[in-house]
Design an enzyme around this catalytic site. Sequence first.
Site, PDB file in Angstrom:
ATOM      1  CB  SER A   1      -0.878  -0.007   1.248  1.00 51.64           C
ATOM      2  OG  SER A   1      -1.514   1.234   1.405  1.00 51.64           O
TER       3      SER A   1
ATOM      4  CE1 TYR B   1      -4.159  -1.752   4.936  1.00 53.37           C
ATOM      5  CE2 TYR B   1      -3.499   0.419   4.174  1.00 53.37           C
ATOM      6  CZ  TYR B   1      -3.858  -0.882   3.908  1.00 53.37           C
ATOM      7  OH  TYR B   1      -3.905  -1.310   2.606  1.00 53.37           O
TER       8      TYR B   1
ATOM      9  CE  LYS C   1      -2.048  -4.233   3.256  1.00 52.77           C
ATOM     10  NZ  LYS C   1      -2.372  -5.432   2.479  1.00 52.77           N
TER      11      LYS C   1
HETATM   12  N1  UFG Z   1     -12.772  10.964   2.506  1.00 53.37           N
HETATM   13  C1  UFG Z   1     -13.737  11.920   2.819  1.00 53.37           C
HETATM   14  N2  UFG Z   1     -15.005  11.480   3.133  1.00 53.37           N
HETATM   15  C2  UFG Z   1     -15.354  10.171   3.132  1.00 53.37           C
HETATM   16  C3  UFG Z   1     -14.359   9.209   2.794  1.00 53.37           C
HETATM   17  C4  UFG Z   1     -13.088   9.650   2.495  1.00 53.37           C
HETATM   18  O1  UFG Z   1     -13.459  13.115   2.842  1.00 53.37           O
HETATM   19  O2  UFG Z   1     -16.521   9.850   3.424  1.00 53.37           O
HETATM   20  C5  UFG Z   1     -11.426  11.419   2.157  1.00 53.37           C
HETATM   21  C6  UFG Z   1     -10.363  10.854   3.080  1.00 53.37           C
HETATM   22  O3  UFG Z   1     -10.180  11.672   4.201  1.00 53.37           O
HETATM   23  C7  UFG Z   1      -9.165  10.822   2.155  1.00 53.37           C
HETATM   24  C8  UFG Z   1      -9.770  10.553   0.776  1.00 53.37           C
HETATM   25  O4  UFG Z   1     -11.133  10.904   0.890  1.00 53.37           O
HETATM   26  O5  UFG Z   1      -8.563  12.069   2.130  1.00 53.37           O
HETATM   27  C9  UFG Z   1      -9.663   9.107   0.362  1.00 53.37           C
HETATM   28  O6  UFG Z   1     -10.120   8.299   1.430  1.00 53.37           O
HETATM   29  P1  UFG Z   1     -10.399   6.742   1.295  1.00 53.37           P
HETATM   30  O7  UFG Z   1     -10.904   6.274   2.612  1.00 53.37           O
HETATM   31  O8  UFG Z   1     -11.211   6.496   0.084  1.00 53.37           O
HETATM   32  O9  UFG Z   1      -8.960   6.139   1.016  1.00 53.37           O
HETATM   33  P2  UFG Z   1      -7.623   6.258   1.864  1.00 53.37           P
HETATM   34  O10 UFG Z   1      -6.782   7.241   1.127  1.00 53.37           O
HETATM   35  O11 UFG Z   1      -7.806   6.493   3.290  1.00 53.37           O
HETATM   36  O12 UFG Z   1      -7.084   4.772   1.842  1.00 53.37           O
HETATM   37  C10 UFG Z   1      -7.036   4.005   0.698  1.00 53.37           C
HETATM   38  C11 UFG Z   1      -7.137   2.535   1.065  1.00 53.37           C
HETATM   39  C12 UFG Z   1      -5.929   2.096   1.798  1.00 53.37           C
HETATM   40  C13 UFG Z   1      -4.685   2.504   1.095  1.00 53.37           C
HETATM   41  C14 UFG Z   1      -4.711   3.959   0.821  1.00 53.37           C
HETATM   42  C15 UFG Z   1      -3.490   4.363   0.071  1.00 53.37           C
HETATM   43  O13 UFG Z   1      -8.252   2.308   1.881  1.00 53.37           O
HETATM   44  O14 UFG Z   1      -5.948   0.713   1.911  1.00 53.37           O
HETATM   45  O15 UFG Z   1      -5.850   4.271   0.060  1.00 53.37           O
HETATM   46  O16 UFG Z   1      -3.574   5.721  -0.276  1.00 53.37           O
HETATM   47  F1  UFG Z   1      -3.602   2.223   1.823  1.00 53.37           F
END
Ligand code: UFG
Length: 315
Positions: A118, A142, A146
């Site tokens: 990741s 997390y 990884k």
């Molecule tokens: N976000 C919002 N509102 C929401 C959901 C997400 O504003 O309801 C924002 C988050 O704060 C973040 C972005 O959208 O800034 C993306 O969030 P995600 O939860 O879609 O994805 P993440 O970036 O947290 O994580 C994902 C995967 C992980 C991986 C990561 C690598 O879930 O497994 O990408 O960047 F490691």
Amino acid sequence: LLVSKILVTGGAGYIGSVAATVLIDHGHEVLVFDDLSTGHKDAIDPRASFIEGSLLDLSALKQATQNCAAVMHFAGKSLVGESTQKPDLYREVNIGGTANLLAAMKSSGVERLVFSSSAATYGQPQSDLITEDSPAAPTNPYGQTKLEIDQMISASKLSAISLRYFNVAGALQTKQGWISERHANETHLIPNVLKATGENPLKIFGTDWDTPDGTCVRDYVHVVDLIDAHILALDKLTSHHEIINIGSGRGNSVREVISASEKVLGRKIATVDAPRRDGDPARLVASIDKAQKVLGWAPARDLTAMIADHHAAQK
Ligand code: UFG
């Protein structure tokens, strides 16, 4: 033609189930290993064999790895936010579970591995584009798990490739219908944007980040492009361990994802500004030069396709 059997751990989950289907379409025999804790039995390709088992069960893994040519390892706990609440669970399942898998592979004589690593291993990056040589400093448990798994694989004698995914989105259309993300408690941005309503608006986690529009920037990659990278990786396994980023090489802010989704849907999306989410870095964007050089891979589907495919899968 020699058919090779591939073990797909986590093959009932979002990314693993797409992998199982694409592998079978490429002529491989697939055995899915999944504990169904977050995956869905009906997401498993009907042409695959299936063992319902946990990464914490070494003997089940020893059985599953018998006569496999290679392992694609997707199983694990995968939510950044949850990992900050339950760090011990993440260590147990991801690190302990993968240690079991490697032990089972050793006892079954399986030497080839493609692992779902990741972008969360990098933490808050120092440069605009993250390369595989960028320092690893995870900002959440997390990402730490990884990273430790990647180190465990490097220390093993396996022929392995770790693909460091950035943000995976989109869906795969099959003859049986769409395979898409269906998490009971959905935390990912694109699914949440598409299901936002006036009563349940999308929460934008942080509008005061040090980014052009104040919202987090991520690098979104289509799940079908991602799995194509896995298929290429299977053919490129050498006698050591390579770590390769898989993303689009471009950054999109949360607000840009919302406006792209509004274009796909042809309507406004209700949003509300919310506090920053624990463990989130401001910006994660991949350099994908190594994927191009080593795998001959480049993404073919853009953010609009990811949103449109997820939307089509929900209908
Ligand atoms: N976000 C919002 N509102 C929401 C959901 C997400 O504003 O309801 C924002 C988050 O704060 C973040 C972005 O959208 O800034 C993306 O969030 P995600 O939860 O879609 O994805 P993440 O970036 O947290 O994580 C994902 C995967 C992980 C991986 C990561 C690598 O879930 O497994 O990408 O960047 F490691």
